[in-house]
Motif scaffolding. Structure first.
Motif, short mmCIF file in Angstrom:
data_model
loop_
_atom_site.label_atom_id
_atom_site.label_comp_id
_atom_site.label_asym_id
_atom_site.label_seq_id
_atom_site.Cartn_x
_atom_site.Cartn_y
_atom_site.Cartn_z
N GLN A 282 -21.22 5.45 -37.62
CA GLN A 282 -21.50 6.53 -36.90
C GLN A 282 -22.74 6.98 -36.76
N ILE A 283 -23.41 6.61 -37.96
CA ILE A 283 -25.02 6.89 -37.95
C ILE A 283 -25.75 6.05 -37.21
N TRP A 284 -25.39 4.58 -37.09
CA TRP A 284 -25.84 3.85 -36.02
C TRP A 284 -25.90 4.39 -34.44
N ILE A 285 -24.47 4.79 -34.33
CA ILE A 285 -24.46 5.32 -32.76
C ILE A 285 -25.62 6.59 -32.72
N ILE A 286 -25.52 7.42 -33.77
CA ILE A 286 -26.29 8.62 -33.55
C ILE A 286 -27.70 8.22 -33.39
N TRP A 287 -28.29 7.21 -33.99
CA TRP A 287 -29.66 6.59 -34.37
C TRP A 287 -29.78 6.18 -32.78
N LEU A 288 -28.91 5.28 -32.29
CA LEU A 288 -29.45 4.74 -31.05
C LEU A 288 -29.49 5.73 -29.76
N GLY A 289 -28.31 6.55 -29.91
CA GLY A 289 -28.43 7.73 -28.98
C GLY A 289 -29.69 8.66 -28.90
N ILE A 290 -30.13 9.01 -30.22
CA ILE A 290 -31.23 10.05 -30.44
C ILE A 290 -32.48 9.34 -29.84
N ALA A 291 -33.02 8.02 -30.36
CA ALA A 291 -33.96 7.12 -29.74
C ALA A 291 -33.85 7.07 -28.37
N PHE A 292 -32.84 6.92 -27.66
CA PHE A 292 -32.52 6.72 -26.41
C PHE A 292 -32.94 8.14 -25.66
N ALA A 293 -32.56 9.31 -25.94
CA ALA A 293 -32.87 10.66 -25.33
C ALA A 293 -34.58 11.04 -25.84
N TYR A 294 -34.98 10.54 -27.30
CA TYR A 294 -36.20 11.12 -27.62
C TYR A 294 -37.42 10.14 -26.51
N TYR A 295 -37.20 8.87 -26.65
CA TYR A 295 -38.22 8.11 -25.90
C TYR A 295 -37.98 8.29 -24.14
N GLY A 296 -36.57 8.59 -24.06
CA GLY A 296 -36.53 8.85 -22.38
C GLY A 296 -37.06 10.04 -21.91
N VAL A 297 -37.33 11.03 -22.85
CA VAL A 297 -37.87 12.37 -22.61
C VAL A 297 -39.62 12.15 -22.46
N ILE A 298 -39.96 11.39 -23.29
CA ILE A 298 -41.20 11.11 -23.31
C ILE A 298 -41.82 10.29 -22.32
N LEU A 299 -41.00 9.15 -21.92
CA LEU A 299 -41.34 8.31 -20.83
C LEU A 299 -41.20 9.10 -19.49
N ALA A 300 -40.09 9.90 -19.46
CA ALA A 300 -39.76 10.64 -18.23
C ALA A 300 -40.95 11.75 -17.85
N SER A 301 -41.12 12.12 -19.21
CA SER A 301 -42.39 13.41 -18.78
C SER A 301 -43.75 12.48 -17.92
N ALA A 302 -43.90 11.41 -18.39
CA ALA A 302 -45.17 10.88 -18.01
C ALA A 302 -44.96 10.20 -16.53
N GLU A 303 -43.66 9.76 -16.16
CA GLU A 303 -43.29 9.45 -14.99
C GLU A 303 -43.18 10.47 -13.89
N LEU A 304 -42.72 11.74 -14.48
CA LEU A 304 -42.57 12.71 -13.72
C LEU A 304 -44.10 13.35 -13.06
N LEU A 305 -45.12 13.18 -13.99
CA LEU A 305 -46.37 13.28 -13.61
C LEU A 305 -47.12 12.47 -12.75
N GLU A 306 -46.88 11.17 -13.14
CA GLU A 306 -47.36 10.23 -12.35
C GLU A 306 -46.80 9.89 -10.91
N ARG A 307 -45.45 10.56 -10.62
CA ARG A 307 -44.85 10.43 -9.23
C ARG A 307 -44.07 11.72 -9.25
N ASP A 308 -43.77 12.05 -7.89
CA ASP A 308 -43.23 13.37 -7.67
C ASP A 308 -41.76 12.86 -7.72
#
Length: 489
Positions: A282-308
Motif C-alpha cells: 500500500q505504501i508503494w501504491i501511495i508513493w507512486l500516485g503521489i509522485a505522479f500527481a506532484y510532478y504532474g502538477v509541476i510539469l502541467a504548470s510549465a505546459e500551461l504557461l508555455e501553451r494555451d
C-alpha cells in the motif's frame, strides 16, 4: 499457541520491539537508543541537524525543478518534439528509481552518512558535466546520472528521523518542506535572470553550488546512533549520544547502552515479510500516485504557461513576435517571460500554504487520515483546473494543487520512515522512493503529451490516481502517530 503468535505480531503496531537483554551484573541498569533519544530531548544539536540535513532539500529541489525551467530552451536549441522533452524528465526519474533501491540497501549495510556524502558528490559531478553536454543524447544520459545521485539525498531525512524524539517528528519533519520550497524558488528566480542572459548551461552550473557547499558541512553531523547499534558498534553509538547530550546541555540515562539482538540488515525479503507485506504494497501504491500527481502538477504548470491549453483549447500556431519578451524563438519555441516566471513562483509558494494545517492533521488526526483527506482534495482540485476562468483563477488552482501535493509528500515521507525498523528503514524508504519515480516517469507524458491532445482526459487520469491513493492511505494497517521507532524486526 496460534493466539499467542498472533498477539506477538500485533504488538508491532503498538510499541517498539523489545531488545534482547544482555547479561549484565545484578542490579545494573540498561537503556536503549530510543530511551536515550527521548531522555536527551530536543535541543541545539537538533536545530543544527534540522538546518544541515534540511538543506539537502534545497539541493534536491534545484536539481529536480531544473528541467521545468530549462525545457523550453533545450526544445529550441535541439528542435525537440514533445515526447523528446518529456523523455528528459523521465530518464532523470529512471536514474532515481534504479539507484534509490541500490543506495537504500547500501545505507542499511554501510551507513546513512557515507551514502549521503557519496550521493552529493555523485550528483554535483554529473550535474556539472550536464552543462557541457554537446547533444541531446548526452544531455539525457547525464541527467539520468544526476537523478541517480539525487536519490541518495533521502538519507538526510532518515538521519533526521532517527535522531528526533518521537513527539517532535510530526512537527519538525513537515517543516523540512521549507527547504524544498527555498530550492524551488531559488531555481525559478535564477532561471528568470540567467536563462535570458547567459543561458541554460550557466544555470545548471549555478544550481550545483548549494550541493557542493553542503558537502563541506556534513562533518558536523554524526552517523545515526540507531544504525551503529544495529551493527553492533555500541561504543560509537554511545559516543554519539553523549555528544548530543553535551550539545543540548542534557544528561544521559543511567546505566549502560543495551545492544539489540543481531539481525541481518538491508534485506529486500524483509519488506515483503507477512508482518509488512500489506503495509509495503500500500505504501508503494501511495508513493507512486503521489509522485505522479506532484510532478504532474509541476510539469502541467510549465505546459500551461508555455501553451494555451486551458478550457480544452488546443495549442495555437506559434508565430515570431518581434520584441515581445515572451516571443517565440526562430525554431518555433515559446520561451518563458517575466509573467510566466511570476506565475511559477506564486504557485510554488503554495507548497507551504497548507503546512500549518498539515502539521496539525498529522499530529492530531494521525498520518493515515490526514493523508487520505489531502489526497481526496488533490483529486478534486485536479478536476477544478478544467473550469474556464481567468489567468488569476488558474494560478489560484495551481497554488492549491501545489499546497496539497506537497502535504501528501510530507505525510508519506514521515509515515514510511516511522513504520519500518532501523534494520530496514533505509531500504524501505529507498524502495518506496524508487516506486515513486515510476509515477514521476509517467507524469511527463501525461502533462506534456496527453494534455495537449485531451486536457480533461489528463486531468481525470490524475484525479483517479489520487482517489486510489486516498483509499489506500485510509486502509493502511498501522498508524505510526506517537509510536516509538522500532530498532529490529
Amino acid at each position: 499457541m496460534a493466539a499467542a503468535m498472533k498477539e506477538a505480531e500485533n504488538v508491532i503496531g503498538l510499541e517498539e520491539i523489545h531488545m534482547e537483554r544482555q547479561e549484565t551484573p545484578k542490579g545494573q541498569k540498561t537503556f536503549t537508543v530510543e530511551e536515550a533519544v527521548e531522555t536527551i530531548g530536543f535541543g541545539r544539536f537538533h536545530i543544527m541537524l534540522f538546518l544541515i540535513m534540511g538543506s539537502t532539500g534545497v539541493a534536491e529541489a534545484m536539481e529536480i525543478m531544473l528541467i521545468a525551467v530549462v525545457s523550453p530552451l533545450i526544445r529550441c536549441e535541439w528542435q525537440l518534439q514533445d515526447w523528446q522533452v518529456a523523455l528528459v524528465t523521465t530518464v532523470v526519474f529512471f536514474g532515481y528509481m534504479v539507484f534509490s533501491i541500490v543506495l537504500g540497501l547500501l545505507a542499511d549495510r554501510y551507513g546513512r552518512w557515507k551514502i549521503l556524502l557519496l550521493s552529493f558528490l555523485w550528483a554535483a559531478y554529473f550535474s556539472l558535466l550536464t552543462s557541457f553536454a554537446p547533444s541531446y543524447i548526452w544531455f539525457v544520459f547525464l541527467r539520468a546520472m544526476v537523478g541517480g545521485g539525487v536519490s541518495g539525498h533521502a538519507q538526510g531525512l532518515i538521519i533526521k528521523t532517527e535522531f528526533l524524539p518521537s513527539k517532535y517528528r510530526g512537527y519538525m519533519l513537515p517543516l523540512s518542506q521549507v527547504f524544498w520550497l527555498a530550492g524551488s524558488l531559488l531555481i525559478i528566480g535564477l532561471a528568470s535572470v540567467v536563462n535570458p542572459t547567459i543561458g541554460w548551461r550557466w544555470l545548471i552550473r549555478t544550481a550545483s553550488i548549494p550541493g557542493i557547499l553542503l558537502i563541506l558541512v556534513f562533518k558536523f553531523i554524526p552517523e545515526s546512533a540507531r544504525y551503529n547499534v544495529s551493527t553492533g558498534n555500541v561504543a560509537a553509538a554511545l559516543a554519539t549520544l553523549q555528544r548530543i547530550a553535551k550539545t543540548n546541555g542534557a544528561v544521559m540515562p543511567e546505566g549502560v547502552l543495551r545492544e539489540p539482538a543481531k539481525e541481518r540488515r538491508g534485506r529486500f525479503k524483509d519488506l515483503i515479510h507477512p508482518k509488512y507485506l500489506r503495509t509495503t504494497l500500500q505504501i508503494w501504491i501511495i508513493w507512486l500516485g503521489i509522485a505522479f500527481a506532484y510532478y504532474g502538477v509541476i510539469l502541467a504548470s510549465a505546459e500551461l504557461l508555455e501553451r494555451d491549453l486551458v478550457c480544452g483549447s488546443t495549442a495555437p500556431q506559434l508565430q515570431d513576435s518581434g520584441d515581445d519578451p515572451e516571443s517565440h524563438s526562430p525554431c518555433h519555441c515559446h520561451l518563458f517571460g517575466p509573467a510566466a516566471y511570476q506565475t511559477m513562483i506564486i504557485s510554488t509558494v503554495g507548497e507551504i500554504a497548507l503546512n500549518p494545517l498539515n502539521v496539525l492533521g498529522i499530529n492530531f488526526l494521525g498520518r493515515r487520515l490526514s493523508l487520505c483527506i489531502t489526497m481526496g482534495c488533490t483529486a478534486l482540485f485536479f478536476l477544478l483546473l478544467n473550469i474556464c476562468t481567468s489567468s488569476t483563477g488558474v494560478t489560484g488552482f495551481l497554488f492549491m494543487l501545489r499546497a496539497l501535493v506537497s502535504a501528501n509528500f510530507n505525510t508519506i515521507y514521515i509515515y514510511t520512515a516511522e513504520v519500518y525498523p532501523t534494520t530496514m528503514r533505509a531500504l524501505g524508504v529507498g524502495t518506496s522512493g524508487s516506486l515513486c519515480r515510476v509515477g514521476a516517469m509517467v507524469a511527463p507524458f501525461i502533462s506534456q503529451v496527453l494534455m495537449s491532445a485531451s486536457f480533461i482526459g489528463a486531468l481525470c487520469l490524475f484525479s483517479s490516481v489520487c482517489i486510489v491513493c486516498a483509499i489506500s492511505a485510509f486502509t493502511l494497517p498501522i498508524e505510526t502517530k506517537g509510536r516509538a521507532l522500532q530498532q529490529v524486526k
